[in-house]
Motif scaffolding. Structure first.
Motif, PDB file in Angstrom:
ATOM      1  N   PHE A 157      13.783  72.267  25.489  1.00  0.00           N
ATOM      2  CA  PHE A 157      12.804  71.672  24.456  1.00  0.00           C
ATOM      3  C   PHE A 157      13.158  70.117  24.333  1.00  0.00           C
ATOM      4  CE2 PHE A 157      11.449  76.062  26.194  1.00  0.00           C
ATOM      5  CZ  PHE A 157      10.575  75.750  26.281  1.00  0.00           C
ATOM      6  N   TYR A 205       5.402  67.090  25.999  1.00  0.00           N
ATOM      7  CA  TYR A 205       5.708  68.720  26.371  1.00  0.00           C
ATOM      8  C   TYR A 205       4.260  68.450  26.330  1.00  0.00           C
ATOM      9  CZ  TYR A 205       4.173  73.240  25.560  1.00  0.00           C
ATOM     10  OH  TYR A 205       3.969  74.426  24.847  1.00  0.00           O
ATOM     11  N   LYS A 245      -5.389  79.568  24.839  1.00  0.00           N
ATOM     12  CA  LYS A 245      -5.476  79.429  23.378  1.00  0.00           C
ATOM     13  C   LYS A 245      -6.983  79.358  22.337  1.00  0.00           C
ATOM     14  CE  LYS A 245      -0.939  76.213  24.304  1.00  0.00           C
ATOM     15  NZ  LYS A 245      -0.978  75.412  24.307  1.00  0.00           N
ATOM     16  N   ALA A 263       7.203  79.770  17.492  1.00  0.00           N
ATOM     17  CA  ALA A 263       7.810  79.015  18.349  1.00  0.00           C
ATOM     18  C   ALA A 263       6.313  77.850  18.576  1.00  0.00           C
ATOM     19  CB  ALA A 263       7.846  79.682  19.385  1.00  0.00           C
ATOM     20  N   ASP A 316       9.448  76.515  13.812  1.00  0.00           N
ATOM     21  CA  ASP A 316       9.837  76.740  15.432  1.00  0.00           C
ATOM     22  C   ASP A 316      11.195  76.624  15.321  1.00  0.00           C
ATOM     23  OD1 ASP A 316       8.176  75.694  18.662  1.00  0.00           O
ATOM     24  OD2 ASP A 316      10.585  74.503  18.341  1.00  0.00           O
ATOM     25  N   ILE A 317      12.313  76.800  16.326  1.00  0.00           N
ATOM     26  CA  ILE A 317      13.377  76.266  16.494  1.00  0.00           C
ATOM     27  C   ILE A 317      14.186  74.593  16.668  1.00  0.00           C
ATOM     28  CG2 ILE A 317      14.462  76.999  19.019  1.00  0.00           C
ATOM     29  CD1 ILE A 317      16.563  78.802  17.355  1.00  0.00           C
ATOM     30  N   ASN A 318      13.335  74.437  17.689  1.00  0.00           N
ATOM     31  CA  ASN A 318      13.905  73.364  17.879  1.00  0.00           C
ATOM     32  C   ASN A 318      13.136  71.546  16.929  1.00  0.00           C
ATOM     33  OD1 ASN A 318      13.259  70.787  19.756  1.00  0.00           O
ATOM     34  ND2 ASN A 318      14.466  72.048  20.872  1.00  0.00           N
ATOM     35  N   MET A 365      10.699  69.669  19.178  1.00  0.00           N
ATOM     36  CA  MET A 365       9.176  70.016  18.933  1.00  0.00           C
ATOM     37  C   MET A 365       8.639  69.943  18.125  1.00  0.00           C
ATOM     38  SD  MET A 365       8.706  71.133  22.289  1.00  0.00           S
ATOM     39  CE  MET A 365       7.325  72.067  22.224  1.00  0.00           C
ATOM     40  N   GLY A 422      12.882  77.041  12.293  1.00  0.00           N
ATOM     41  CA  GLY A 422      13.622  78.878  12.185  1.00  0.00           C
ATOM     42  C   GLY A 422      13.769  79.037  12.973  1.00  0.00           C
ATOM     43  N   ASN A 423      14.018  79.920  13.375  1.00  0.00           N
ATOM     44  CA  ASN A 423      14.182  81.045  14.523  1.00  0.00           C
ATOM     45  C   ASN A 423      13.799  82.476  14.642  1.00  0.00           C
ATOM     46  OD1 ASN A 423      15.349  82.599  16.987  1.00  0.00           O
ATOM     47  ND2 ASN A 423      17.328  82.329  16.063  1.00  0.00           N
ATOM     48  N   ALA A 424      12.959  82.847  15.958  1.00  0.00           N
ATOM     49  CA  ALA A 424      12.042  84.111  15.734  1.00  0.00           C
ATOM     50  C   ALA A 424      12.732  84.918  15.130  1.00  0.00           C
ATOM     51  CB  ALA A 424      11.547  83.657  17.028  1.00  0.00           C
ATOM     52  N   ALA A 441       3.328  81.612  21.327  1.00  0.00           N
ATOM     53  CA  ALA A 441       2.500  81.353  22.418  1.00  0.00           C
ATOM     54  C   ALA A 441       2.740  80.425  23.156  1.00  0.00           C
ATOM     55  CB  ALA A 441       0.897  80.839  21.873  1.00  0.00           C
ATOM     56  N   PHE A 442       2.947  81.496  24.495  1.00  0.00           N
ATOM     57  CA  PHE A 442       4.170  80.278  25.169  1.00  0.00           C
ATOM     58  C   PHE A 442       5.798  80.126  24.508  1.00  0.00           C
ATOM     59  CE2 PHE A 442      -0.687  79.788  26.689  1.00  0.00           C
ATOM     60  CZ  PHE A 442      -0.460  80.029  27.571  1.00  0.00           C
ATOM     61  N   ASN A 450      11.471  82.488  25.605  1.00  0.00           N
ATOM     62  CA  ASN A 450      12.186  81.296  25.749  1.00  0.00           C
ATOM     63  C   ASN A 450      13.013  82.300  24.189  1.00  0.00           C
ATOM     64  OD1 ASN A 450      11.782  79.900  27.187  1.00  0.00           O
ATOM     65  ND2 ASN A 450       9.419  79.538  25.431  1.00  0.00           N
TER      66      ASN A 450
HETATM   67  N1  SAM Z   1       3.362  77.506  21.341  1.00  0.00           N
HETATM   68  C1  SAM Z   1       3.034  76.282  21.423  1.00  0.00           C
HETATM   69  C2  SAM Z   1       2.134  75.983  22.837  1.00  0.00           C
HETATM   70  O1  SAM Z   1       1.903  77.216  22.855  1.00  0.00           O
HETATM   71  O2  SAM Z   1       1.945  75.304  23.280  1.00  0.00           O
HETATM   72  C3  SAM Z   1       4.761  75.750  22.531  1.00  0.00           C
HETATM   73  C4  SAM Z   1       5.322  76.644  23.409  1.00  0.00           C
HETATM   74  S1  SAM Z   1       6.680  76.201  23.987  1.00  0.00           S
HETATM   75  C5  SAM Z   1       6.756  76.743  26.088  1.00  0.00           C
HETATM   76  C6  SAM Z   1       7.998  77.287  23.355  1.00  0.00           C
HETATM   77  C7  SAM Z   1       8.288  76.504  22.119  1.00  0.00           C
HETATM   78  O3  SAM Z   1       9.596  77.132  21.797  1.00  0.00           O
HETATM   79  C8  SAM Z   1       8.916  75.637  22.105  1.00  0.00           C
HETATM   80  O4  SAM Z   1       8.844  74.844  20.866  1.00  0.00           O
HETATM   81  C9  SAM Z   1      10.407  76.557  21.603  1.00  0.00           C
HETATM   82  O5  SAM Z   1      11.498  75.866  20.437  1.00  0.00           O
HETATM   83  C10 SAM Z   1      10.356  77.365  20.984  1.00  0.00           C
HETATM   84  N2  SAM Z   1      11.391  78.251  21.074  1.00  0.00           N
HETATM   85  C11 SAM Z   1      12.119  78.388  21.548  1.00  0.00           C
HETATM   86  N3  SAM Z   1      13.417  79.743  21.114  1.00  0.00           N
HETATM   87  C12 SAM Z   1      12.527  80.203  20.109  1.00  0.00           C
HETATM   88  C13 SAM Z   1      13.003  80.543  18.887  1.00  0.00           C
HETATM   89  N4  SAM Z   1      14.313  81.649  18.552  1.00  0.00           N
HETATM   90  N5  SAM Z   1      12.813  80.659  17.474  1.00  0.00           N
HETATM   91  C14 SAM Z   1      11.552  80.049  17.382  1.00  0.00           C
HETATM   92  N6  SAM Z   1      11.289  78.696  18.428  1.00  0.00           N
HETATM   93  C15 SAM Z   1      11.447  79.141  19.743  1.00  0.00           C
END
Ligand code: SAM
Length: 279
Positions: free
Chosen positions: A23, A30, A46, A65, A123-125, A128, A150-152, A168-169, A173
């Motif tokens: 990511f 993206y 969405k 996320a 979001d963790i990133n 992003m 933050g981490n989910a 969402a999506f 991950n």
């Molecule tokens: N929700 C947005 C959308 O629908 O367009 C972004 C989806 S993107 C495919 C996946 C996102 O999950 C990325 O931004 C990534 O950084 C985040 N992500 C991955 N692992 C995560 C975690 N453990 N905690 C929070 N976010 C995370």
């Protein structure tokens, strides 16, 4: 199919690190990639999520996320529109309101168009989130919106805080889905709703073959052409195939305590929306 990351043999920490890199690499492109890979259909998915949520003004949402803010922006548009409709209705129902009362209602609406609704994108990133903040600025979103790193699996929020939790999506991950679900349950208020929009499994065999062909042959090529990044997009496709099917995810959501858990397939299960309540 064999994954180029050899996910079967890597530790959770390594997997987390690889996904972070994916990511980080795609953050800037993206949104363009999302549109081109899904032919714009992710927007419809969405929108369906938002209609299912049907938030009223005053709702406190956490979008985990949340990436570049797609769900958050839709949420803000939605509650703004609901509030406007409510005001119009009120004015129609009370046609004998004095002009002072009409004016007061308008002023109230104008000074608080979201009716105290708020969305927190988590979001963790960093990359992003950075892309999301820039986009929000560009599109003019600021009221009722905040961004949290933050981490989910370990959310930086108090218990019983939010009315709605969306992901969402994102959940495919997450390294430990069970932990993410437990955290979703913890941060929701009693009565709160969990909603997960995610790629899922297609049951129709013909569609499934076509979908495989598109995913494995076309998507990584698009990734290479548009973002110069074949591997990240190959990862995205593989992560979809490894993700638990509809019924299995439903059981996992029930396992952490959610009730009235259900799901709706969109486009024959290419995507599914799971819903559950903390009751
Ligand atoms: N929700 C947005 C959308 O629908 O367009 C972004 C989806 S993107 C495919 C996946 C996102 O999950 C990325 O931004 C990534 O950084 C985040 N992500 C991955 N692992 C995560 C975690 N453990 N905690 C929070 N976010 C995370």
């Amino acid at each position: 199919p064999q994954t180029h990351f050899g996910f079967q043999n890597v530790s959770e920490e390594e997997r987390r690190e690889k996904i972070y890199q994916v990511f980080e690499n795609v953050a800037e492109k993206y949104d363009v990639m999302n549109d081109s890979m899904s032919l714009g259909i992710h927007r419809v998915w969405k929108d369906v999520l938002m209609h299912k949520m049907n938030p009223s003004p005053g709702t406190l949402l956490v979008d985990v996320a949340g990436g570049t803010g797609d769900i958050a922006f839709r949420f803000l548009n939605y509650v703004r529109a609901v509030r406007e409709r409510q005001l119009q209705q009120k004015l129609r129902q009370h046609q004998n309101l004095s002009w002072q009362e009409i004016s007061k209602s308008y002023q109230e609406e104008k000074s608080n168009p979201l009716g105290d609704s708020q969305v927190v994108v988590c979001d963790i990133n960093r990359e992003m989130l950075k892309a999301g903040k820039q986009r929000a600025q560009h599109l003019g979103y600021s009221e009722g919106l905040s961004w949290v790193l933050g981490n989910a699996e370990e959310l930086p929020f108090d218990d019983d805080k939010f009315d709605v939790y969306t992901i969402a999506f994102g959940i495919r991950n997450v390294t430990r889905i069970d932990l993410a679900l437990q955290e979703a349950y913890r941060v929701l208020k009693p009565g709160g709703r969990f909603l997960c929009l995610e790629f899922s499994h297609v049951s129709n065999p013909i569609l499934s073959r076509l979908y495989d062909l598109y995913s494995f042959q076309v998507v990584p090529v698009l990734g290479e052409v548009i973002a110069g990044d074949w591997k990240s997009y190959q990862y995205l496709v593989e992560s979809i195939r490894r993700f638990p099917p509809q019924e299995e995810l439903k059981a996992m959501i029930e396992d952490v305590g959610f009730l009235k858990v259900d799901y709706e397939n969109l486009n024959s299960g290419i995507v599914a929306i799971h819903s559950g309540f903390k009751l």
